[in-house]
Write an enzyme that holds these catalytic residues in place. Sequence first.
Site, PDB file in Angstrom:
ATOM      1  NE  ARG A  55      -6.861   5.254 -10.783  1.00 45.37           N
ATOM      2  CZ  ARG A  55      -6.437   5.185  -9.550  1.00 45.37           C
ATOM      3  NH1 ARG A  55      -5.787   6.206  -9.026  1.00 45.37           N
ATOM      4  NH2 ARG A  55      -6.657   4.109  -8.820  1.00 45.37           N
TER       5      ARG A  55
ATOM      6  CB  SER B 268      -8.174   5.961  -6.335  1.00 40.61           C
ATOM      7  OG  SER B 268      -7.740   5.747  -5.037  1.00 40.61           O
ATOM      8  CG  HIS B 269      -5.509   9.391  -4.908  1.00 39.08           C
ATOM      9  ND1 HIS B 269      -5.337   8.132  -5.449  1.00 39.08           N
ATOM     10  CD2 HIS B 269      -4.537  10.159  -5.430  1.00 39.08           C
ATOM     11  CE1 HIS B 269      -4.285   8.145  -6.253  1.00 39.08           C
ATOM     12  NE2 HIS B 269      -3.776   9.364  -6.264  1.00 39.08           N
TER      13      HIS B 269
ATOM     14  CE  LYS C 191      -9.170  -1.647  -8.839  1.00 43.69           C
ATOM     15  NZ  LYS C 191      -8.306  -1.756  -7.676  1.00 43.69           N
TER      16      LYS C 191
ATOM     17  CG  ASP D  57      -8.953   6.374  -1.330  1.00 38.89           C
ATOM     18  OD1 ASP D  57      -9.656   5.589  -0.684  1.00 38.89           O
ATOM     19  OD2 ASP D  57      -8.335   6.047  -2.366  1.00 38.89           O
TER      20      ASP D  57
ATOM     21  CG  ASP E  95     -10.841   3.682  -4.454  1.00 34.73           C
ATOM     22  OD1 ASP E  95     -10.172   4.469  -3.767  1.00 34.73           O
ATOM     23  OD2 ASP E  95     -10.347   2.698  -5.021  1.00 34.73           O
TER      24      ASP E  95
ATOM     25  CG  ASP F  67      -8.242   1.907  -2.348  1.00 33.00           C
ATOM     26  OD1 ASP F  67      -8.285   3.143  -2.161  1.00 33.00           O
ATOM     27  OD2 ASP F  67      -7.835   1.396  -3.420  1.00 33.00           O
ATOM     28  NE  ARG F  68      -4.489   6.127  -2.340  1.00 31.05           N
ATOM     29  CZ  ARG F  68      -3.496   6.783  -2.913  1.00 31.05           C
ATOM     30  NH1 ARG F  68      -3.000   7.866  -2.346  1.00 31.05           N
ATOM     31  NH2 ARG F  68      -3.014   6.385  -4.060  1.00 31.05           N
TER      32      ARG F  68
ATOM     33  CB  THR G 232       4.348   1.077  -6.540  1.00 25.95           C
ATOM     34  OG1 THR G 232       5.456   1.529  -5.756  1.00 25.95           O
ATOM     35  CG2 THR G 232       3.157   1.975  -6.297  1.00 25.95           C
TER      36      THR G 232
ATOM     37  CD  GLU H  49       0.732   0.059  -2.603  1.00 23.29           C
ATOM     38  OE1 GLU H  49       1.558   0.144  -3.517  1.00 23.29           O
ATOM     39  OE2 GLU H  49      -0.475   0.257  -2.770  1.00 23.29           O
ATOM     40  CD  GLU H  50       4.290   5.604  -0.700  1.00 18.00           C
ATOM     41  OE1 GLU H  50       3.999   6.719  -0.251  1.00 18.00           O
ATOM     42  OE2 GLU H  50       3.911   5.182  -1.815  1.00 18.00           O
ATOM     43  CB  SER H  51       0.439   5.422  -1.509  1.00 17.06           C
ATOM     44  OG  SER H  51       0.137   4.051  -1.721  1.00 17.06           O
TER      45      SER H  51
ATOM     46  CE  LYS I 230      -4.634   1.917  -1.832  1.00 14.38           C
ATOM     47  NZ  LYS I 230      -4.236   1.663  -3.221  1.00 14.38           N
TER      48      LYS I 230
ATOM     49  NE  ARG J 251       3.087   8.542  -6.648  1.00 11.95           N
ATOM     50  CZ  ARG J 251       2.067   9.409  -6.686  1.00 11.95           C
ATOM     51  NH1 ARG J 251       2.197  10.601  -6.111  1.00 11.95           N
ATOM     52  NH2 ARG J 251       0.938   9.104  -7.298  1.00 11.95           N
TER      53      ARG J 251
HETATM   54  C1  VG1 Z   1      -0.409   5.340  -6.296  1.00 10.64           C
HETATM   55  C2  VG1 Z   1       0.344   4.857  -5.077  1.00 10.64           C
HETATM   56  C3  VG1 Z   1       0.308   3.341  -5.007  1.00 10.64           C
HETATM   57  C4  VG1 Z   1      -1.146   2.864  -5.029  1.00 10.64           C
HETATM   58  C5  VG1 Z   1      -1.849   3.430  -6.243  1.00 10.64           C
HETATM   59  C6  VG1 Z   1      -3.319   3.082  -6.265  1.00 10.64           C
HETATM   60  O1  VG1 Z   1       0.222   4.864  -7.468  1.00 10.64           O
HETATM   61  O2  VG1 Z   1       1.656   5.315  -5.085  1.00 10.64           O
HETATM   62  O3  VG1 Z   1       0.969   2.913  -3.854  1.00 10.64           O
HETATM   63  O4  VG1 Z   1      -1.211   1.465  -5.050  1.00 10.64           O
HETATM   64  O5  VG1 Z   1      -1.742   4.848  -6.256  1.00 10.64           O
HETATM   65  O6  VG1 Z   1      -3.965   3.543  -5.129  1.00 10.64           O
HETATM   66  P1  VG1 Z   1       1.235   5.769  -8.340  1.00 10.64           P
HETATM   67  O7  VG1 Z   1       1.598   4.927  -9.499  1.00 10.64           O
HETATM   68  O8  VG1 Z   1       0.508   7.018  -8.672  1.00 10.64           O
HETATM   69  O9  VG1 Z   1       2.399   6.055  -7.438  1.00 10.64           O
HETATM   70  V1  VG1 Z   1      -5.529   4.159  -5.268  1.00 10.64           V
HETATM   71  O10 VG1 Z   1      -6.131   4.348  -3.698  1.00 10.64           O
HETATM   72  O11 VG1 Z   1      -5.234   5.495  -6.224  1.00 10.64           O
HETATM   73  O12 VG1 Z   1      -6.345   2.966  -6.142  1.00 10.64           O
HETATM   74 CO    CO Z   2      -8.072   4.469  -3.604  1.00 11.62          CO
END
Ligand code: VG1
Ligand code: CO
Length: 544
Positions: A22, A113-114, A126, A278, A280, A282-283, A345, A364-366, A377, A497
């Site tokens: 990214r 993603s987000h 990816k 989000d 893409d 997946d969240r 993670t 995941e908590e995210s 996800k 975090r």
């Molecule tokens: C974050 C989240 C992690 C998740 C990753 C990809 O990673 O904490 O749980 O799997 O994003 O999600 P990091 O390294 O920034 O904590 V997504 O929806 O951004 O593909």
């Molecule tokens: Co995502």
Amino acid sequence: MKITTIPSSPYLDQKPGTSGLRKKVTVFQQRNYLENFVQSIFNSLSDFQGSSLVLGGDGRYFNREAIQIIIKIAAANGFGELIIGQGGLLSTPAASHIIRKNKAFGGIILSASHNPGGPDEDFGIKYNISNGGPAPEKFTDALYENSTRIAGYKIAGFADVDLDSIGQQKIDGLIITIIDPVDDYAELMASIFDFDLLKRSIASNHITLCFDAMHAITGPYATRILEDILGAPKGTVINGIPLEDFGGGHPDPNMAHAKELTNLMLGNNAPTFGAASDGDGDRNMIMGANVFVTPSDSLAIMAANARCIPAYASGIAGVARSMPTSQAVDRVAKKLGLPCFETPTGWKYFGNLLDDGQITLCGEESFGSGSNHVREKDGLWAVLFWLNLIAKKRQSVEDIVTDHWQTYGRDIYCRHDYEAVDMDIANAIVDHLREQLPKLAGQSFAEYTVKYADEFSYTDPVDGSVSNNQGIRIGFENGSRIIFRLSGTGTVGATLRIYLEKFEADASKHNQDAQDALAFLIGLAEQFCEVKKRTGRAGPTVIT
Ligand code: VG1
Ligand code: CO
């Protein structure tokens, strides 16, 4: 087809993070930057000649240009078929499903993603392997290695492909198949959940709902499934048109960023169910009238109630959660006698456990959860899971959560993010934390006695691979935890975090505000890491 090899020299910053590479769009737009990375992916693969590759992205700025470049490099490297979502679009879970369904060699997903999108914002890429999941660490390590040594890339010389007409096109020996991005995914969802029950619950107004697509990829998926198939009224999906810059928003489904949905759900005329996804797809964020479900609780509740869902009616094999995710799901696993795994993670660590049949659900908590139906996800899957649960149990979201806490206790949880921290300061914070670890065990802070203080490392139970330095954890005798990690998805500076968690068995204390209940641990976290002191900030950028 004419194939040319273009000489190029390496960029040294192409190391994939938690979920692919990214960077700012402007970084990807540098001469040969994308080309180098894509060629490095192919240089890290073998035996793919003539096989098929899935391509799609979340539609953010630069998606279309990138797809055209990738098509030509994939063609030149010898793929036989490219399966591409119409318009170059595929949600991450849909891409995972399409790789699996077509037995493709792999897939390239374009998404950050987000992270926000637009000419000055983020882009990402990816590689997913044939099981539909993110490539494991040993692949991304090799890919990075290759990117530092690249001397050129192969590219085919043909005109840009029409991405908008569904059907097959042939360019010499290469087949290009443009598919509807939603069809296969919608069919998969119908095979997992009780769509007839959902239609009845929605038609009778037992369920009223709002889904916020945040102008990202799930717009077309949610509109088709929730409105067209399940019969929810038009307008149920808000911000449903995908935009290259997500309407200027931050497509991250939490209460800080999905403001419109949050205001609706916490207001006076809230529907029974609200959700968001989000960039893409997946969240997921799950809300009920006046209630927010933490992703960690959501995973635990799904595990406890999986038998309510047709696809999981005969039970689940096991569960897994990422290390910083709360221990709520562990309690469910213990009670139900299920294996429970704690992974680093990132979704790539669930792949082997799912493939090996050791787990069925993971999260995941995210704001991520999923099952063995794909290897990513899956935001809409989680939404449909909850809808199916509400319909089957005939209970509100709030009642389901309250019942769960009564049975298992509540793992009070929150995450504090400090974004765009100066890299040197962030590294110094981590070093400072590391130095304290050896002497922390046994120390007491009020009623919190440190049981262990270490850095998490993980040995994959299936292939034995080891991943070190996966976050600093401080665990207490009473089960509470403070965890520190640097993000691997950001593009500006470093993001620290801090994950905080405390178990509360007493039902009379379950309705506390998480920030209040965790106040002591929040103070302790600052004492350990000194992020406010060292950055001069008053508090976190985002609390989730
Ligand atoms: C974050 C989240 C992690 C998740 C990753 C990809 O990673 O904490 O749980 O799997 O994003 O999600 P990091 O390294 O920034 O904590 V997504 O929806 O951004 O593909
Ligand atoms: Co995502």
